[in-house]
Design a protein around this motif. Structure first.
Motif: not given
Length: 165
Positions: A144, A146-149, A154, A156
């Motif tokens: 995912d 948008g939620k990962s760095t 993170v 999906w």
């Protein structure tokens, strides 16, 4: 851009019906790859960003970049993603690179803001699992974006059945 095929209305490369764009070129050469004809960098045909974006617009589905490995298409892929994103489409991208490796490729860093999910990692034949959602081997992840760095992935987590029931 070098394109092997564009398949509108497919349901195997992400949730719902999608237009999958199969890009030419892959240096990963994973044993057991389902698409080895996409490995040569000069495979397929040359298409412009505008031509591809028009096909996506015509069919109206969300989009998946696959191949080959789309990451090898560099800056043109970013331009295409920008055009598709401006149409209100979500974009998934399959790559043999690991998510953290993408941060060392400038064009991949520029691409990430336009992606919803990156399916990362090489296909590993010994880890092949046909029960997995949208990937071929258990080492691959649905990241995912948008939620990962760079330092924390993170995955999906949507259950595919929730999209239909």
């Amino acid at each position: 851009m070098r394109v092997i095929d564009i398949v509108p209305g497919t349901s195997v490369d992400g949730p719902g019906l999608r237009t999958s764009i199969y890009f030419a070129g892959c240096h990963h050469a994973c044993p057991g790859c389902h698409n080895p004809q996409s490995w040569p960098m000069d495979a397929g045909k040359e298409m412009t960003v505008g031509e591809i974006a028009a096909i996506v617009s015509e069919h109206g589905f969300d989009v998946t970049f696959t191949g080959g490995d789309p990451i090898y298409q560099g800056d043109e892929l970013v331009e295409l993603a920008r055009a598709i994103h401006s149409q209100g489409k979500t974009i998934w991208c399959y790559t043999g690179f690991l998510f953290d490796q993408l941060f060392s490729i400038p064009s991949a860093v520029a691409l990430l803001p336009y992606l919803e999910v990156v399916v990362d990692g090489p296909f590993v034949e010994a880890l092949r699992d046909i029960s997995l959602q949208f990937r071929g081997s258990s080492n691959q992840r649905l990241v995912d974006v948008g939620k990962s760095t760079h330092n924390q992935v993170v995955e999906w987590g949507k259950d595919f059945t929730e999209l239909f029931f």
